[in-house]
Scaffold this motif. Structure first.
Motif, PDB file in Angstrom:
ATOM      1  N   ASN A  93       0.852  -1.193   0.000  1.00  0.00           N
ATOM      2  CA  ASN A  93       0.000   0.000   0.000  1.00  0.00           C
ATOM      3  C   ASN A  93       0.887   1.243   0.000  1.00  0.00           C
ATOM      4  O   ASN A  93       0.947   1.990   0.977  1.00  0.00           O
ATOM      5  N   LEU A  94       1.579   1.453  -1.103  1.00  0.00           N
ATOM      6  CA  LEU A  94       2.521   2.564  -1.192  1.00  0.00           C
ATOM      7  C   LEU A  94       1.799   3.860  -1.553  1.00  0.00           C
ATOM      8  O   LEU A  94       0.867   3.861  -2.348  1.00  0.00           O
ATOM      9  N   GLN A  95       2.257   4.958  -0.963  1.00  0.00           N
ATOM     10  CA  GLN A  95       1.667   6.264  -1.254  1.00  0.00           C
ATOM     11  C   GLN A  95       2.457   6.996  -2.329  1.00  0.00           C
ATOM     12  O   GLN A  95       2.205   8.161  -2.610  1.00  0.00           O
ATOM     13  N   HIS A  96       3.386   6.310  -2.924  1.00  0.00           N
ATOM     14  CA  HIS A  96       4.216   6.923  -3.948  1.00  0.00           C
ATOM     15  C   HIS A  96       3.503   6.922  -5.306  1.00  0.00           C
ATOM     16  O   HIS A  96       2.514   6.226  -5.499  1.00  0.00           O
ATOM     17  N   LYS A  97       4.054   7.709  -6.209  1.00  0.00           N
ATOM     18  CA  LYS A  97       3.495   7.802  -7.559  1.00  0.00           C
ATOM     19  C   LYS A  97       4.102   6.700  -8.422  1.00  0.00           C
ATOM     20  O   LYS A  97       5.017   6.924  -9.204  1.00  0.00           O
ATOM     21  N   VAL A  98       3.586   5.479  -8.242  1.00  0.00           N
ATOM     22  CA  VAL A  98       4.128   4.307  -8.919  1.00  0.00           C
ATOM     23  C   VAL A  98       3.415   4.083 -10.252  1.00  0.00           C
ATOM     24  O   VAL A  98       2.187   4.093 -10.335  1.00  0.00           O
ATOM     25  N   ILE A  99       4.216   3.889 -11.291  1.00  0.00           N
ATOM     26  CA  ILE A  99       3.722   3.590 -12.634  1.00  0.00           C
ATOM     27  C   ILE A  99       4.344   2.265 -13.037  1.00  0.00           C
ATOM     28  O   ILE A  99       5.528   2.038 -12.797  1.00  0.00           O
ATOM     29  N   VAL A 100       3.554   1.362 -13.628  1.00  0.00           N
ATOM     30  CA  VAL A 100       4.109   0.082 -14.062  1.00  0.00           C
ATOM     31  C   VAL A 100       3.976  -0.039 -15.576  1.00  0.00           C
ATOM     32  O   VAL A 100       3.065   0.517 -16.190  1.00  0.00           O
ATOM     33  N   GLY A 101       4.905  -0.773 -16.170  1.00  0.00           N
ATOM     34  CA  GLY A 101       4.886  -0.990 -17.610  1.00  0.00           C
ATOM     35  C   GLY A 101       5.527  -2.324 -17.955  1.00  0.00           C
ATOM     36  O   GLY A 101       6.149  -2.967 -17.105  1.00  0.00           O
ATOM     37  N   ALA A 102       5.363  -2.760 -19.211  1.00  0.00           N
ATOM     38  CA  ALA A 102       5.875  -4.057 -19.681  1.00  0.00           C
ATOM     39  C   ALA A 102       5.306  -5.186 -18.834  1.00  0.00           C
ATOM     40  O   ALA A 102       6.026  -6.096 -18.403  1.00  0.00           O
ATOM     41  N   VAL A 103       3.995  -5.140 -18.575  1.00  0.00           N
ATOM     42  CA  VAL A 103       3.325  -6.140 -17.743  1.00  0.00           C
ATOM     43  C   VAL A 103       2.158  -6.740 -18.518  1.00  0.00           C
ATOM     44  O   VAL A 103       1.529  -6.088 -19.347  1.00  0.00           O
ATOM     45  N   ASN A 104       1.872  -8.006 -18.210  1.00  0.00           N
ATOM     46  CA  ASN A 104       0.821  -8.725 -18.934  1.00  0.00           C
ATOM     47  C   ASN A 104      -0.559  -8.558 -18.327  1.00  0.00           C
ATOM     48  O   ASN A 104      -1.559  -8.694 -19.017  1.00  0.00           O
ATOM     49  N   GLY A 105      -0.628  -8.300 -17.035  1.00  0.00           N
ATOM     50  CA  GLY A 105      -1.923  -8.269 -16.379  1.00  0.00           C
ATOM     51  C   GLY A 105      -2.264  -6.926 -15.779  1.00  0.00           C
ATOM     52  O   GLY A 105      -1.579  -5.931 -15.986  1.00  0.00           O
ATOM     53  N   GLU A 106      -3.351  -6.949 -15.012  1.00  0.00           N
ATOM     54  CA  GLU A 106      -3.810  -5.757 -14.312  1.00  0.00           C
ATOM     55  C   GLU A 106      -3.192  -5.719 -12.920  1.00  0.00           C
ATOM     56  O   GLU A 106      -3.077  -6.741 -12.244  1.00  0.00           O
ATOM     57  N   PHE A 107      -2.813  -4.521 -12.469  1.00  0.00           N
ATOM     58  CA  PHE A 107      -2.264  -4.338 -11.132  1.00  0.00           C
ATOM     59  C   PHE A 107      -3.047  -3.223 -10.451  1.00  0.00           C
ATOM     60  O   PHE A 107      -3.295  -2.176 -11.055  1.00  0.00           O
ATOM     61  N   ASN A 108      -3.425  -3.465  -9.203  1.00  0.00           N
ATOM     62  CA  ASN A 108      -4.265  -2.516  -8.476  1.00  0.00           C
ATOM     63  C   ASN A 108      -3.438  -1.450  -7.785  1.00  0.00           C
ATOM     64  O   ASN A 108      -2.326  -1.699  -7.328  1.00  0.00           O
ATOM     65  N   GLY A 109      -4.000  -0.251  -7.701  1.00  0.00           N
ATOM     66  CA  GLY A 109      -3.402   0.819  -6.931  1.00  0.00           C
ATOM     67  C   GLY A 109      -2.207   1.491  -7.572  1.00  0.00           C
ATOM     68  O   GLY A 109      -1.456   2.189  -6.893  1.00  0.00           O
ATOM     69  N   VAL A 110      -2.015   1.278  -8.871  1.00  0.00           N
ATOM     70  CA  VAL A 110      -0.889   1.902  -9.560  1.00  0.00           C
ATOM     71  C   VAL A 110      -1.360   2.450 -10.901  1.00  0.00           C
ATOM     72  O   VAL A 110      -2.383   2.039 -11.438  1.00  0.00           O
TER      73      VAL A 110
END
Length: 312
Positions: A93-110
């Motif tokens: 449960n990070l409060q940072h501005k996290v962005i994800v990429g090069a991923v196959n699925g869905e990720f919550n909270g980012v």
């Protein structure tokens, strides 16, 4: 690990004594070729898209990104690449501005961009190449809805949802490769030249044997098979839509810049922590299959195709 945190401490110190713009930190896995080249293209695109100072951090397999992100300034956007690292970060449960990429699925909270192409990017190519197609079929895991393809409608197990460019997207559920084989065999009995079958990025439970059967049936019945795997085009699928790594990185960099500036995506709209579907794609086409389907590749059409595998 010690060297990593020494470098991080130096990074934080430099930020505290300068008034420079907010840095983007890009975290990605250390991998061998050819995968290292893929991440390099994405990172290079993200650097160009962000347009300000960027810090690269490559993590070995035994290094977690969670502790690293925890000690960063919360104003700094962090781009995390790859399924393993994104999965570890998204569970916290990070409060940072996290962005994800090069991923196959869905990720919550980012924030982020997945490797699944949007139905808009697919349907625009399909309408351009085969305007006779009316229905697009996909085999997917239980719980998949039309909303997962950015259509924003539908939630039934076997759905038919009106998509873009006049197509209907029909989702057929399968638990595993065995049940998928039954779905495919039943489906192939009903498909004709008005239908197209889309093999999703994770393969839609298609092994080599099933792919051979699908392509043979599509050749005989003249329905379209297209895929998110460019290897399938060599086997006989009409075309493939797959990530343009540099442009995807560019979009991730632009997204990071928007988030760093706390700017909404449009007037009156807040920035929501959710994934976006892929719109930056390459298109590869099998000319032998297109000839068989009676598709005349004009010069205008070829301008929209990145690679044509010539008929032999």
């Amino acid at each position: 690990m010690r060297a990593l945190f020494v470098a991080l401490a130096a990074l934080i110190f430099c930020r505290s004594v300068t008034a420079a713009a907010v840095e983007l930190v890009i975290v990605y896995p250390q991998v061998r070729e050819p995968f290292a080249r893929v991440f390099e293209e994405i990172v290079r695109g993200a650097e160009d898209g962000y347009g300000q100072k960027v810090q690269r951090v490559a993590l070995a397999e035994n290094q977690s990104p969670v502790d690293f992100v925890h000690v960063l300034d919360r104003q700094s956007p962090v781009l995390v690449l790859g399924n393993r690292l994104a999965r570890q970060v998204s569970k916290q449960n990070l409060q940072h501005k996290v962005i994800v990429g090069a991923v196959n699925g869905e990720f919550n909270g980012v924030y982020g961009i997945s490797l699944t192409p949007s139905f808009e990017s697919i349907s625009s190519k399909l309408r351009f190449l085969v305007p006779s197609v009316r229905k697009v079929h996909v085999i997917a895991k239980p719980g998949t809805t039309a909303g997962d393809f950015d259509l924003g409608v539908g939630n039934s197990p076997v759905q038919e949802s009106e998509g873009l460019h006049g197509f209907s997207l029909i989702i057929h559920e399968a638990e595993d490769i065995r049940t998928a084989a039954t779905v495919y065999r039943n489906l192939m009995q009903t498909l004709d030249k008005d239908d197209a079958l889309w093999i999703l990025p994770r393969g839609s439970f298609v092994n080599n044997a099933m792919l051979s059967i699908l392509l043979q049936e599509s050749w005989e019945k003249r329905f379209v098979v297209f895929s998110s795997n460019p290897v399938h085009v060599k086997r006989g699928a009409l075309f493939s839509v797959y990530p343009n790594n540099y442009k995807m990185g560019l979009s991730l960099g632009h997204l990071a810049q928007t988030i760093a500036d706390d700017q909404p995506f449009s007037e009156g709209q807040e920035i929501v922590r959710e994934m976006q579907l892929l719109s930056d794609v390459f298109v590869t086409l099998n000319e032998r299959t297109s000839n068989h389907l009676g598709i005349n590749l004009t010069d205008d059409m070829r301008e929209h195709i990145d690679l044509v595998l010539p008929a032999r």
